[in-house]
Design an enzyme around this catalytic site. Structure first.
Site, PDB file in Angstrom:
ATOM      1  N   LYS A   1       0.865  -1.192   0.000  1.00  0.00           N
ATOM      2  CA  LYS A   1       0.000   0.000   0.000  1.00  0.00           C
ATOM      3  C   LYS A   1       0.894   1.231   0.000  1.00  0.00           C
ATOM      4  CE  LYS A   1      -3.129   2.700   3.006  1.00  0.00           C
ATOM      5  NZ  LYS A   1      -4.040   2.729   4.162  1.00  0.00           N
TER       6      LYS A   1
ATOM      7  N   LYS B   1      -9.930  13.154   8.127  1.00  0.00           N
ATOM      8  CA  LYS B   1      -9.391  12.835   9.447  1.00  0.00           C
ATOM      9  C   LYS B   1      -9.272  14.111  10.285  1.00  0.00           C
ATOM     10  CE  LYS B   1      -6.361   8.967   8.083  1.00  0.00           C
ATOM     11  NZ  LYS B   1      -6.986   7.861   8.842  1.00  0.00           N
TER      12      LYS B   1
ATOM     13  N   GLU C   1      -9.435   3.773   2.287  1.00  0.00           N
ATOM     14  CA  GLU C   1      -8.943   3.862   0.905  1.00  0.00           C
ATOM     15  C   GLU C   1      -7.877   2.822   0.585  1.00  0.00           C
ATOM     16  OE1 GLU C   1      -7.632   5.464   3.327  1.00  0.00           O
ATOM     17  OE2 GLU C   1      -5.516   5.130   2.922  1.00  0.00           O
TER      18      GLU C   1
ATOM     19  N   ARG D   1      -7.618  -0.350   1.183  1.00  0.00           N
ATOM     20  CA  ARG D   1      -8.148  -1.604   0.629  1.00  0.00           C
ATOM     21  C   ARG D   1      -8.594  -1.414  -0.817  1.00  0.00           C
ATOM     22  NH1 ARG D   1     -12.557  -1.851   5.298  1.00  0.00           N
ATOM     23  NH2 ARG D   1     -10.834  -0.779   6.343  1.00  0.00           N
TER      24      ARG D   1
HETATM   25  N1  BES Z   1      -4.116   4.720   6.909  1.00  0.00           N
HETATM   26  C1  BES Z   1      -5.212   4.455   7.752  1.00  0.00           C
HETATM   27  C2  BES Z   1      -4.889   3.463   8.887  1.00  0.00           C
HETATM   28  C3  BES Z   1      -3.862   3.902   9.884  1.00  0.00           C
HETATM   29  C4  BES Z   1      -4.252   4.426  11.104  1.00  0.00           C
HETATM   30  C5  BES Z   1      -2.497   3.737   9.625  1.00  0.00           C
HETATM   31  C6  BES Z   1      -3.306   4.814  12.029  1.00  0.00           C
HETATM   32  C7  BES Z   1      -1.557   4.128  10.565  1.00  0.00           C
HETATM   33  C8  BES Z   1      -1.948   4.658  11.761  1.00  0.00           C
HETATM   34  C9  BES Z   1      -6.371   3.875   6.940  1.00  0.00           C
HETATM   35  O1  BES Z   1      -6.446   4.309   5.629  1.00  0.00           O
HETATM   36  C10 BES Z   1      -7.621   4.289   7.614  1.00  0.00           C
HETATM   37  O2  BES Z   1      -7.883   5.454   7.650  1.00  0.00           O
HETATM   38  N2  BES Z   1      -8.387   3.327   8.122  1.00  0.00           N
HETATM   39  C11 BES Z   1      -9.603   3.595   8.776  1.00  0.00           C
HETATM   40  C12 BES Z   1     -10.610   2.565   8.304  1.00  0.00           C
HETATM   41  C13 BES Z   1     -12.023   2.866   8.715  1.00  0.00           C
HETATM   42  C14 BES Z   1     -12.517   4.112   8.030  1.00  0.00           C
HETATM   43  C15 BES Z   1     -12.883   1.680   8.352  1.00  0.00           C
HETATM   44  C16 BES Z   1      -9.377   3.498  10.269  1.00  0.00           C
HETATM   45  O3  BES Z   1      -8.581   2.667  10.705  1.00  0.00           O
HETATM   46  O4  BES Z   1      -9.966   4.285  11.010  1.00  0.00           O
HETATM   47 ZN    ZN Z   2      -4.707   4.905   4.746  1.00  0.00          ZN
HETATM   48 MN    MN Z   3      -7.538   6.133   5.448  1.00  0.00          MN
END
Ligand code: BES
Ligand code: ZN
Ligand code: MN
Length: 499
Positions: A265, A277, A349, A351
């Site tokens: 990724k 975010k 995003e 996935r």
């Molecule tokens: N890149 C993030 C996940 C992440 C979080 C990586 C903290 C490193 C540190 C990923 O794209 C994300 O935002 N995931 C969401 C998924 C949710 C919206 C289902 C998450 O983990 O909140």
């Molecule tokens: Zn991400």
């Molecule tokens: Mn994300």
């Protein structure tokens, strides 16, 4: 950084630092006891009075020690020698490396007791020291006028006799290649997201590939549209920066052997998109391309080590941004394999990027796959910041990965691929949606990815926690860690097939 092997008695070694590993056991190993005799029993007294406990990672430095030729003495704790693992030894060596590298132009001589060499094996011992000093010599201080860390000039391994010389040298060579690969990964992740975006990442990958003889193909927007990567392209749409997919190919095996695919990724910045975010969670999102950077690092190491295998690395590179062209909640995307996806959160995003790249890798003939992704905050909730989450559709392939991680001293834990959780991804309007319910988020993300690998043996590594460290610690710099790179190289080299 230059590595040397020498048979000198420890106290005679000339260097800025003499590094001595000390275990918690009653009796000191012969070499340490001899040194301690010269020091008038100082090490034994330090332990008796609990001024230096020799727990793994403990350290104590002493200056102007008249009895030794080195300018300073650094004692590092190894814990109980009966329990000494590669991970412990590495922690001790990295601690030493980070202390010594705080000043420029330093040299180190490391006393290695015969018992340590026997317990760990000469090759792993040499490898661990080389990697520790190469990684420990560079910090995340890329943009500072005065860096906090400086690579050492020379590191001399002091070993009693010459019998293990060849194995030590082989270990040092391998450890050097791994350390440099980890530093490449760390540098890319640590750089600002204004420096590293899909195009600049791809250019850097091309340069590194050339330097180590890897074939490199970069797919641009038009190529990605021709490949029907509707899911990846949707994520990229909100950004000024066009997406890229980098393919690095290494053929060291037989022609007829199907390749192992490593898929990363590479979200060079994850703002969350319209599901924006908050500052606190966005602040480290330059790290969201750590999967891709680890694949690049691992590919350079595999090529430089000339492993007798075929491996292809795939990096899906996009920036997840907010603008008038951003993909929206309710959008229905068609992934490359025809699966339609309802977008209910633009922050899920990763996935969507991996979906297309995984199916591309399968179509290009991979017979087994490993992907790495900073995929979910849920995985950090489950396993914390030090442990990689491991998910798989094939237990044999998964066991090989877990074995490789154990060999390298990397912390990884298998998570259950509960069949019922696939239900959580059902959509009313499309084949699936891109988020599950509130709970078990790391597993639903993995269940989503599973739809894009067909029947191929596949392991998904969620490195959201361990790939990027919150703060500096004595044994490891904050920021990018390069975690799981060594495990990838180990599994590529030693565990060739999924069968
Ligand atoms: N890149 C993030 C996940 C992440 C979080 C990586 C903290 C490193 C540190 C990923 O794209 C994300 O935002 N995931 C969401 C998924 C949710 C919206 C289902 C998450 O983990 O909140
Ligand atoms: Zn991400
Ligand atoms: Mn994300």
């Amino acid at each position: 950084m230059q590595f040397k092997i020498d048979q000198q008695p420890w106290h005679k070694a000339k260097a800025s630092w003499l590094v001595v590993g000390v275990a918690q056991d009653e009796a000191l190993p012969k070499e340490v006891a001899e040194l301690d005799k010269l020091l008038g029993g100082k090490i034994a007294r330090l332990r008796e009075r609990s001024d230096f406990d020799a727990k793994c990672g403990d350290q104590l430095s002493d200056f102007d020690v008249a009895e030794i030729a080195a300018e300073r003495l650094l004692l590092v704790g190894l814990g109980k020698s009966s329990e000494l693992t590669i991970a412990d030894f590495e922690k001790a060596m990295r601690t030493a490396a980070r202390t010594i590298s705080a000043k420029p132009d330093q040299t180190a001589a490391i006393g290695i007791a015969k018992s340590t060499l026997t317990a760990l094996g000469a090759e792993r011992c040499g490898q661990t020291i080389a990697t520790a000093f190469i990684v420990g010599g560079i910090g995340q201080d890329l943009y500072k006028a005065k860096p906090d860390h400086h690579p050492l000039e020379t590191v001399t391994l002091l070993v009693g006799d010459k019998t293990e010389q060849k194995r030590l040298e082989a270990g040092i060579d391998r450890g050097t290649i791994l350390g440099e690969a980890i530093n490449l990964t760390r540098e890319l992740v640590n750089r600002s997201p204004d420096d590293i975006y899909p195009e600049s990442f791809a250019e850097r990958a091309r340069k590194e590939a050339k330097a180590c003889g890897l074939a490199c193909t970069v797919l641009n927007e038009r190529d990605l549209a021709n490949e029907r990567m509707g899911s990846l392209l949707a994520v990229a749409r909100g950004s000024q920066r066009p997406p890229r997919v980098v393919v690095l190919e290494y053929r060291g095996g037989r022609k007829k052997d199907a390749p192992l695919a490593l898929v990363g990724k590479g979200v060079t910045f994850d703002s969350g998109g319209l599901s924006l975010k908050l500052t606190d969670s966005m602040v480290t999102m330059k790290c969201d391309m750590a999967g891709a950077a680890t694949v690049l690092g691992a590919m350079t190491a595999i090529a430089r080590l000339k492993l007798p295998v075929n491996v292809i690395g795939y990096m899906g590179l996009v920036e997840n941004m907010v603008s008038g062209t951003s993909y929206k909640l309710g959008d229905v995307l068609t992934a490359r394999n025809g699966v339609t996806i309802e977008v209910l959160n633009t922050d899920a995003e990763g996935r969507l990027v991996l979906a297309d790249v995984l199916s591309y890798a399968v179509d290009k003939g991979a017979d087994r796959l490993i992907d790495l992704a900073t995929l979910t905050g849920a995985c950090i909730v489950a396993l914390g910041e030090e442990v990689t989450g491991v998910f798989s559709n094939n237990q044999q392939w998964c066991d090989k990965l877990l074995d490789a991680a154990r060999t390298c001293g990397e912390s990884a834990w298998q998570m259950p691929m509960v069949a019922e959780y696939a239900e959580l991804l059902k959509s009313d309007v499309a084949d699936c949606k891109n988020i599950g319910s509130r709970w078990g988020g790391a597993i639903t993300a993995a269940k989503f990815l599973e739809k894009f690998v067909g029947e191929k043996p596949w392991v998904h590594l969620d490195i959201a926690g361990p790939s990027f460290a919150t703060g500096n610690k004595p044994h490891r710099e904050g920021g990018a860690t390069g975690c799981m790179l060594r495990t990838l190289v180990e599994i590529a080299g030693g565990h060739g097939s999924a069968k």
